[in-house]
Design a protein around this motif. Sequence first.
Motif, mmCIF file in Angstrom:
data_model
loop_
_atom_site.group_PDB
_atom_site.id
_atom_site.type_symbol
_atom_site.label_atom_id
_atom_site.label_comp_id
_atom_site.label_asym_id
_atom_site.label_seq_id
_atom_site.Cartn_x
_atom_site.Cartn_y
_atom_site.Cartn_z
ATOM 1 N N ARG A 56 -8.441 2.220 2.786
ATOM 2 C CA ARG A 56 -7.342 1.497 2.149
ATOM 3 C C ARG A 56 -6.679 2.284 1.021
ATOM 4 N NH1 ARG A 56 -5.556 -3.077 4.900
ATOM 5 N NH2 ARG A 56 -7.330 -4.065 5.951
ATOM 6 N N GLY A 57 -7.216 3.442 0.675
ATOM 7 C CA GLY A 57 -6.634 4.230 -0.409
ATOM 8 C C GLY A 57 -6.703 3.504 -1.743
ATOM 9 N N ILE A 58 -7.865 2.929 -2.041
ATOM 10 C CA ILE A 58 -8.021 2.120 -3.253
ATOM 11 C C ILE A 58 -8.068 3.020 -4.489
ATOM 12 C CG2 ILE A 58 -9.504 0.471 -4.463
ATOM 13 C CD1 ILE A 58 -8.132 -0.649 -1.941
ATOM 14 N N ASP A 59 -7.225 2.719 -5.465
ATOM 15 C CA ASP A 59 -7.226 3.452 -6.735
ATOM 16 C C ASP A 59 -8.217 2.856 -7.727
ATOM 17 O OD1 ASP A 59 -4.961 5.302 -6.187
ATOM 18 O OD2 ASP A 59 -3.840 3.423 -6.059
ATOM 19 N N VAL A 60 -8.275 1.514 -7.792
ATOM 20 C CA VAL A 60 -9.155 0.825 -8.744
ATOM 21 C C VAL A 60 -9.875 -0.300 -8.005
ATOM 22 C CG1 VAL A 60 -9.307 -0.492 -10.890
ATOM 23 C CG2 VAL A 60 -7.635 1.363 -10.689
ATOM 24 N N PHE A 61 -11.197 -0.308 -8.080
ATOM 25 C CA PHE A 61 -12.036 -1.317 -7.442
ATOM 26 C C PHE A 61 -12.667 -2.170 -8.532
ATOM 27 C CE2 PHE A 61 -16.248 -1.789 -4.811
ATOM 28 C CZ PHE A 61 -15.983 -3.125 -4.607
ATOM 29 N N VAL A 62 -12.470 -3.497 -8.432
ATOM 30 C CA VAL A 62 -13.042 -4.448 -9.395
ATOM 31 C C VAL A 62 -14.184 -5.175 -8.689
ATOM 32 C CG1 VAL A 62 -12.548 -6.315 -11.026
ATOM 33 C CG2 VAL A 62 -10.716 -4.744 -10.328
ATOM 34 N N PRO A 63 -15.421 -4.657 -8.750
ATOM 35 C CA PRO A 63 -16.510 -5.257 -7.969
ATOM 36 C C PRO A 63 -17.141 -6.462 -8.661
ATOM 37 C CG PRO A 63 -17.320 -3.318 -9.112
ATOM 38 C CD PRO A 63 -15.857 -3.441 -9.452
ATOM 39 N N ARG A 64 -17.352 -7.522 -7.888
ATOM 40 C CA ARG A 64 -18.147 -8.653 -8.372
ATOM 41 C C ARG A 64 -19.444 -8.732 -7.566
ATOM 42 N NH1 ARG A 64 -20.114 -13.448 -7.711
ATOM 43 N NH2 ARG A 64 -19.407 -13.556 -5.544
ATOM 44 N N ILE A 106 -23.210 -1.105 -6.585
ATOM 45 C CA ILE A 106 -21.975 -0.323 -6.501
ATOM 46 C C ILE A 106 -21.860 0.660 -7.655
ATOM 47 C CG2 ILE A 106 -19.454 -0.522 -6.709
ATOM 48 C CD1 ILE A 106 -19.811 -3.163 -5.023
ATOM 49 N N VAL A 107 -22.120 0.208 -8.892
ATOM 50 C CA VAL A 107 -21.939 1.111 -10.036
ATOM 51 C C VAL A 107 -22.973 2.229 -10.041
ATOM 52 C CG1 VAL A 107 -20.790 -0.632 -11.452
ATOM 53 C CG2 VAL A 107 -23.284 -0.385 -11.599
ATOM 54 N N ALA A 108 -24.097 2.024 -9.354
ATOM 55 C CA ALA A 108 -25.089 3.098 -9.248
ATOM 56 C C ALA A 108 -24.574 4.258 -8.395
ATOM 57 C CB ALA A 108 -26.389 2.549 -8.664
ATOM 58 N N HIS A 109 -23.492 4.025 -7.645
ATOM 59 C CA HIS A 109 -22.906 5.067 -6.788
ATOM 60 C C HIS A 109 -21.509 5.448 -7.277
ATOM 61 C CE1 HIS A 109 -25.968 4.946 -3.521
ATOM 62 N NE2 HIS A 109 -26.181 3.738 -4.010
ATOM 63 N N ARG A 110 -21.298 5.372 -8.584
ATOM 64 C CA ARG A 110 -19.969 5.648 -9.133
ATOM 65 C C ARG A 110 -19.448 7.025 -8.704
ATOM 66 N NH1 ARG A 110 -17.289 3.261 -13.411
ATOM 67 N NH2 ARG A 110 -19.212 2.148 -13.952
ATOM 68 N N ALA A 111 -20.310 8.043 -8.686
ATOM 69 C CA ALA A 111 -19.863 9.398 -8.336
ATOM 70 C C ALA A 111 -19.274 9.440 -6.935
ATOM 71 C CB ALA A 111 -21.024 10.380 -8.464
ATOM 72 N N GLU A 112 -19.853 8.671 -6.003
ATOM 73 C CA GLU A 112 -19.338 8.670 -4.633
ATOM 74 C C GLU A 112 -17.975 7.997 -4.559
ATOM 75 O OE1 GLU A 112 -22.444 7.442 -1.752
ATOM 76 O OE2 GLU A 112 -23.806 7.726 -3.458
ATOM 77 N N PHE A 113 -17.781 6.932 -5.352
ATOM 78 C CA PHE A 113 -16.474 6.282 -5.375
ATOM 79 C C PHE A 113 -15.441 7.196 -6.029
ATOM 80 C CE2 PHE A 113 -19.189 2.631 -4.626
ATOM 81 C CZ PHE A 113 -18.429 1.878 -3.737
ATOM 82 N N GLY A 127 -11.795 8.987 -4.631
ATOM 83 C CA GLY A 127 -10.525 8.738 -5.314
ATOM 84 C C GLY A 127 -10.403 7.360 -5.901
ATOM 85 N N THR A 128 -11.525 6.654 -6.060
ATOM 86 C CA THR A 128 -11.513 5.275 -6.555
ATOM 87 C C THR A 128 -12.214 5.178 -7.901
ATOM 88 O OG1 THR A 128 -11.553 4.407 -4.289
ATOM 89 C CG2 THR A 128 -12.210 2.899 -6.047
ATOM 90 N N ALA A 129 -11.550 4.561 -8.869
ATOM 91 C CA ALA A 129 -12.155 4.277 -10.168
ATOM 92 C C ALA A 129 -12.772 2.881 -10.128
ATOM 93 C CB ALA A 129 -11.106 4.346 -11.277
ATOM 94 N N LEU A 130 -14.008 2.755 -10.623
ATOM 95 C CA LEU A 130 -14.677 1.463 -10.678
ATOM 96 C C LEU A 130 -14.370 0.793 -12.012
ATOM 97 C CD1 LEU A 130 -18.209 2.236 -9.195
ATOM 98 C CD2 LEU A 130 -16.192 1.311 -8.027
ATOM 99 N N LEU A 131 -13.804 -0.399 -11.952
ATOM 100 C CA LEU A 131 -13.537 -1.169 -13.158
ATOM 101 C C LEU A 131 -14.778 -2.024 -13.426
ATOM 102 C CD1 LEU A 131 -10.076 -2.675 -13.995
ATOM 103 C CD2 LEU A 131 -12.170 -3.707 -14.846
ATOM 104 N N PRO A 152 -5.623 -7.879 -17.602
ATOM 105 C CA PRO A 152 -5.934 -7.186 -16.347
ATOM 106 C C PRO A 152 -5.212 -5.847 -16.223
ATOM 107 C CG PRO A 152 -5.613 -9.521 -15.928
ATOM 108 C CD PRO A 152 -5.221 -9.288 -17.348
ATOM 109 N N TRP A 153 -3.941 -5.795 -16.590
ATOM 110 C CA TRP A 153 -3.215 -4.543 -16.455
ATOM 111 C C TRP A 153 -3.712 -3.498 -17.453
ATOM 112 C CZ3 TRP A 153 -1.034 -1.653 -13.229
ATOM 113 C CH2 TRP A 153 -0.248 -0.563 -13.622
ATOM 114 N N ALA A 154 -4.029 -3.919 -18.679
ATOM 115 C CA ALA A 154 -4.567 -2.975 -19.667
ATOM 116 C C ALA A 154 -5.871 -2.367 -19.158
ATOM 117 C CB ALA A 154 -4.785 -3.679 -21.006
ATOM 118 N N ALA A 155 -6.684 -3.173 -18.475
ATOM 119 C CA ALA A 155 -7.945 -2.667 -17.927
ATOM 120 C C ALA A 155 -7.700 -1.670 -16.805
ATOM 121 C CB ALA A 155 -8.796 -3.833 -17.431
ATOM 122 N N VAL A 156 -6.742 -1.946 -15.926
ATOM 123 C CA VAL A 156 -6.418 -1.019 -14.845
ATOM 124 C C VAL A 156 -5.894 0.292 -15.421
ATOM 125 C CG1 VAL A 156 -4.799 -0.610 -12.939
ATOM 126 C CG2 VAL A 156 -6.064 -2.760 -13.059
#
Length: 380
Positions: A75-83, A89-96, A100-104, A305-309
């Motif tokens: 999907r070409g995700i730039d920012v992922f907001v995981p719940r 998920i955050v344990a694999h931040r380097a893979e995200f 090309g995806t930043a984890l919020l 939300p936008w400030a966080a992105v």
Amino acid sequence: MVSRVRVWLNRTYAENVFFMDQLRRNPSDRAVEIHATHGDADSPVLAAADTAELEPEGLSPAGYVEYALDQCRRRGIDVFVPRLHQAAIVAHRAEFTAAGTALLAPPPEAVAVFQDKVIAYEAVQAIGVPVPPWRRVRDADQLLAAVEELEAAGHKACFKPASGAGGVGFRVITRAPFSLTHLTGFPGPHVQLDLVLDALRRAEEPVDWLVMPRLEQPEVSVDCLTGPDNRVRLAVGRTKNGRRRGFTLHEQWLEPARRIAEGFGLHYLSNIQFRMFGERPVLMDVNTRPAGGLHQLSLCGINAPWAAVQLALGEDPGEIVPPFLGQDYTVVSGPRPLRPVALPQQREPLPAVPAPAPAADAAPAAPASPTAPAAQALPL
């Protein structure tokens, strides 16, 4: 030309349709496309998103990480907001990041601290943030001892799961015998002590509950935005007192929230909740994710939300101070559209029935249709 930002929210709360609205109405006038996934075909977040998919059920945390990485790549995700499965998920931040995806979301160490309320209370108490008295209980005898201790000190006892969110499992202990009085009106949080003790004695597995005094209002939820440098950019308290809601910048709430957010590295959006114990605020809970009511800060002229992105994309918004505090308000429900076609009902395939032999002069029969799949993709 500035490229659009692609944001994904996974299995998030229905109220986050407003989070999505705010991303699209961002003050930077940046194009935002939102992808949403959920396990419920009728979740309003699927209808509010630009693209949506139903999530597979039964995945392990590790399996879900693989699914999430695939979503981000496809999907070409730039920012992922995981719940869902945030810790895995955050344990694999380097893979995200490589995808090309930043984890919020905060780092794994911060998420781990606040997954267990006992660990969380001990940790924040160590940095000087007051917490209520509490006892961890596993069985009926421990529960009874904890309740009697609190009642002897003049408190009303309550319990909740040591791990959990959203108030699920919260109950207030009462010694009033069950009667028709409890069957009038709407169901409430009160539960009879004798019924709880009996259920615990009959249970095959131990529970993991936190028993504490019932804390008093107001409840203040401090929404924080913290950078990867552990510096808080935004802290605003949302007050709840019965139906009445409001906002506060009083330091008795904001100072301990900042201390927690900065001290434990709660990067990006977090929500830190306090209530009153006697004459002082004490910590009630910490959410390492955006609160469902975060959008209410728009009444103070803030698009959190936008400030966080922006922060997740490396575009530091700087310190954010509300230009004003909105007037007191209340929350009411309203209609939201759904996808026009829900997930079809799933059913077991019918057993095969042998076809009758064709007559000698009959034309060859058409091949049978393959069995329909048990589930279909949600139409977009």
